[in-house]
Design an enzyme around this catalytic site. Sequence first.
Site: not given
Length: 455
Positions: A109, A139, A213, A229-230, A268, A270
């Site tokens: 971002h 991100d 960030s 990140t956040a 995977l 599932i």
Amino acid sequence: MNKSFRKLVLVSAVVTSTLGMSVSTQAALPFFSDSKKEVPTLAPMLEEAMPAVVSIAVEGTQTSRQQVPEMFRYFFGGPSEQAQERPFRGLGSGVIIDADKGYIVTNAHVVANADEITVKLTDGREFTAKKLGADEQSDVALLKIESDDLTALPLADSDKARVGDFVVAIGNPFGLSQTVTSGIVSALGRSGLNIGGYEDFIQTDAAINRGNSGGALVNLHGELVGINTAIFGPNGGNVGIGFAIPANMMKSLVDQIAEFGEVRRGLLGILGSNVDQGLAEAMNSEVNKGAFVSEVQPDSAADKGGIKAGDIIIAVNDKELRSFAELRAKIASMGAGAEVELTVVRKGEKLTLDVILDDATQNEVVAEQIHPALQGATLINGEDADGNAGVLVSEIAEGSPALRIGLREEDVVLQVGRQRVTNVMEFRDAIENTKGVIAMNVRRGNASLYVVIRQ
């Protein structure tokens, strides 16, 4: 020296003068120590780590869309919405992870829609960076600069991080270069925050603010534990709850970007949910955390590896698993074809299964495999008329459920709920993680509309 301190010194001087005492002010106020004891400090570690954390400035244009009032469309014709391009500038942080190759990791971002990316080092040097690739769902973005004299941060094994470990956040909050804050690891494996598509965050109380960030979360050895990140807090301010992408997850993703220019996720195959006490009691299991497998898709990696519905996955590559969301994030960060060792509990017995992951970025999917209401549609990775990546309905059968809910051939799905989807894999994940009514934002020619699936 603050005002109250100056006042205290002045008053003391007047009193000694009035009483005619011969004691000097300096002797009366021993505020300064001649002690040569070494003060505990993080400075030596930070002196080595900080040159690896950079400031990132971006410039670019953003496209905003506005709905055209129906009255104007009725009288004057034209599209249902108008697009406007606006210039923007932004600031963030980044971490040098390979000094020889000039690789810098940051958040996707931070560099989204950037036409120009400028990296500034702690010594004042500036470089124009090239974006090698980015992954919006996790991100993470990888940049490259050309320089022969760089400092990189060594990577920690983030799987070994523990709640209570001391950590330091380094970044450029609010454009203030090279700011350091400290705290501890507050929690591990945080998910369900709706920050990104794949969430397996390290939570910390080290102060993280806007501009941090893409910066570094390091341990006391100066090793990179995560990419900040956040934050979770009102008005974008720090309240002691910040989140970082684990270094191991980041490394797996950027290795793929460096090799392929994109993330080629493993799959995977599932469906499932988190294990809680109620589910454990219903399954007569003593395991109360992990990933419960409710369905195994035929001919998938899980099916070929021997996983069965009713299994509880408790570890990935011998690393304990806390939730289905954590399993999803770990698998998605691994590349297609990766060999994974899964520890499962089946009817009270612990088993170890080896699985080779499929490629989640497959181009064509029969939509019924994603949701029954999509039966009759064939989905592929595609773009809308403006070049925005999404999920293209390449074929649709007459009288099918997909046709009845409102999908049409050549529709491009751009969003599920509030989550942006750019390919079939992201679309599948968004549908699986949406409970209740599913609202899909669809581009049909120049028109934008919503197609709704009611569960």
